[in-house]
Design an enzyme around this catalytic site. Structure first.
Site, PDB file in Angstrom:
ATOM      1  N   ASP A  39     120.376  54.750 -42.270  1.00  0.00           N
ATOM      2  CA  ASP A  39     120.854  55.524 -40.818  1.00  0.00           C
ATOM      3  C   ASP A  39     119.887  55.363 -40.010  1.00  0.00           C
ATOM      4  OD1 ASP A  39     122.534  57.274 -39.146  1.00  0.00           O
ATOM      5  OD2 ASP A  39     123.226  57.742 -40.730  1.00  0.00           O
ATOM      6  N   ILE A  40     120.645  55.216 -38.364  1.00  0.00           N
ATOM      7  CA  ILE A  40     119.546  55.200 -37.322  1.00  0.00           C
ATOM      8  C   ILE A  40     119.279  56.776 -37.436  1.00  0.00           C
ATOM      9  CG2 ILE A  40     122.302  55.462 -36.161  1.00  0.00           C
ATOM     10  CD1 ILE A  40     120.861  53.295 -34.318  1.00  0.00           C
ATOM     11  N   GLN A 102     133.944  62.913 -40.234  1.00  0.00           N
ATOM     12  CA  GLN A 102     134.015  61.220 -39.919  1.00  0.00           C
ATOM     13  C   GLN A 102     132.920  60.594 -37.989  1.00  0.00           C
ATOM     14  OE1 GLN A 102     136.488  59.087 -41.411  1.00  0.00           O
ATOM     15  NE2 GLN A 102     135.844  56.726 -41.875  1.00  0.00           N
ATOM     16  N   HIS A 108     132.245  54.750 -45.789  1.00  0.00           N
ATOM     17  CA  HIS A 108     130.857  54.669 -45.673  1.00  0.00           C
ATOM     18  C   HIS A 108     130.434  56.376 -46.300  1.00  0.00           C
ATOM     19  CE1 HIS A 108     131.392  56.793 -41.193  1.00  0.00           C
ATOM     20  NE2 HIS A 108     130.008  57.680 -42.548  1.00  0.00           N
ATOM     21  N   HIS A 110     127.113  58.521 -46.867  1.00  0.00           N
ATOM     22  CA  HIS A 110     125.317  59.021 -46.575  1.00  0.00           C
ATOM     23  C   HIS A 110     124.671  59.404 -47.882  1.00  0.00           C
ATOM     24  CE1 HIS A 110     125.720  59.767 -42.883  1.00  0.00           C
ATOM     25  NE2 HIS A 110     127.678  60.003 -42.900  1.00  0.00           N
TER      26      HIS A 110
HETATM   27  P1  5GP Z   1     129.787  59.841 -40.026  1.00  0.00           P
HETATM   28  O1  5GP Z   1     129.526  61.329 -39.597  1.00  0.00           O
HETATM   29  O2  5GP Z   1     130.590  58.707 -39.499  1.00  0.00           O
HETATM   30  O3  5GP Z   1     130.115  60.305 -41.300  1.00  0.00           O
HETATM   31  O4  5GP Z   1     128.389  59.513 -40.191  1.00  0.00           O
HETATM   32  C1  5GP Z   1     127.953  58.027 -39.096  1.00  0.00           C
HETATM   33  C2  5GP Z   1     126.710  58.039 -39.305  1.00  0.00           C
HETATM   34  O5  5GP Z   1     126.527  56.254 -38.648  1.00  0.00           O
HETATM   35  C3  5GP Z   1     126.022  58.854 -38.369  1.00  0.00           C
HETATM   36  O6  5GP Z   1     124.486  59.204 -39.336  1.00  0.00           O
HETATM   37  C4  5GP Z   1     124.810  57.834 -37.894  1.00  0.00           C
HETATM   38  O7  5GP Z   1     123.599  58.014 -37.357  1.00  0.00           O
HETATM   39  C5  5GP Z   1     125.142  56.718 -38.055  1.00  0.00           C
HETATM   40  N1  5GP Z   1     125.240  55.174 -37.295  1.00  0.00           N
HETATM   41  C6  5GP Z   1     125.841  55.620 -36.204  1.00  0.00           C
HETATM   42  N2  5GP Z   1     125.726  54.108 -35.594  1.00  0.00           N
HETATM   43  C7  5GP Z   1     125.309  53.438 -36.353  1.00  0.00           C
HETATM   44  C8  5GP Z   1     123.982  52.285 -35.990  1.00  0.00           C
HETATM   45  O8  5GP Z   1     123.940  51.504 -35.520  1.00  0.00           O
HETATM   46  N3  5GP Z   1     123.405  51.758 -37.337  1.00  0.00           N
HETATM   47  C9  5GP Z   1     122.629  52.848 -38.317  1.00  0.00           C
HETATM   48  N4  5GP Z   1     121.892  52.202 -39.110  1.00  0.00           N
HETATM   49  N5  5GP Z   1     123.552  53.954 -38.360  1.00  0.00           N
HETATM   50  C10 5GP Z   1     124.535  54.029 -37.157  1.00  0.00           C
END
Ligand code: 5GP
Ligand code: ZN
Length: 150
Positions: A39-40, A102, A108, A110
Site C-alpha cells: 500500500d502506498i 472504501q 482489495h 488490507h
Molecule cells: P480503501 O480505503 O479503498 O480500502 O484503500 C485504498 C488503499 O489504496 C489506500 O490505503 C491507499 O493508500 C492505497 N492506494 C491508493 N492509490 C494507490 C496507488 O496508486 N498505489 C498503491 N500501491 N496504493 C494505493
C-alpha cells in the site's frame, strides 16, 4: 438494484493499471486471480493490499473462486508479514462502498502487521440491544439468505 453505486470509469481504475503494470508498484506476490503489493500509504510498516486481478468493485462482485483466492493470498502474505515485520498481531480488513470507507473502487483486502504499542485505534461503537432484538436481526438475515441465490 446494486447497493453500491460508486464505480470508476472504464480505463481509469488505478488498480487495473497497477495490475496491468502500467503504473509502478512494489509487487510481492501474484497468482492467476490475485496480486499482492505494498500500500502506498503504510498504516504500519509491511502494510500490503491483496487485489483481484479482474476489476471487481466489492465483495459482492467476487466469484467464489476469487473470494477463496483473495483469502488464500492474504493468509500467505500475513504469514510472511508475521515473520518479516515481527508482527505481534495481524489485521485483515476490507471496505465495501464509500459508506464503509472504501476509497479505491477495485476490490482489495488490507493486510496490516500489528504491534501492541502501534497506537492504531479503531473506534467501534458497540451496544447490546438484548436477546429479543438479536433474534429479530437474525430472522431478517435468515429470510434474506433464503431469498438470495448464492
Ligand atoms: P480503501 O480505503 O479503498 O480500502 O484503500 C485504498 C488503499 O489504496 C489506500 O490505503 C491507499 O493508500 C492505497 N492506494 C491508493 N492509490 C494507490 C496507488 O496508486 N498505489 C498503491 N500501491 N496504493 C494505493
Ligand atoms: Zn479496476
Amino acid at each position: 438494484m446494486p447497493l453500491f453505486v460508486d464505480t470508476t470509469p472504464p480505463g481509469q481504475c488505478i488498480f487495473c493499471k497497477l495490475v496491468a503494470g502500467e503504473i509502478p508498484a512494489a509487487r510481492i506476490h501474484e497468482d492467476e486471480l490475485t496480486l499482492a503489493f505494498m500500500d502506498i500509504g503504510q498504516v504500519n510498516p509491511g502494510h500490503v493490499l491483496v487485489a483481484t486481478k479482474r476489476h471487481a468493485v466489492t465483495v459482492l462482485d467476487l466469484s467464489p473462486e476469487e473470494a477463496a483466492a483473495v483469502m488464500r493470498t492474504a493468509q500467505r502474505v500475513a504469514r510472511a508479514a508475521e515473520r518479516a515485520f515481527a508482527a505481534e498481531g495481524l489485521m485483515l480488513a476490507q471496505f465495501n462502498g464509500r459508506a464503509a470507507g472504501q476509497t479505491v473502487f477495485h476490490y482489495h483486502m488490507h493486510v496490516v502487521p500489528r504491534h501492541s504499542d502501534d497506537g492504531l485505534a479503531l473506534s467501534w461503537r458497540r451496544q447490546e440491544p438484548g436477546a429479543e432484538v438479536l433474534q429479530g436481526y437474525a430472522a431478517r438475515l435468515r429470510e434474506a439468505l433464503a431469498a438470495s441465490p448464492d
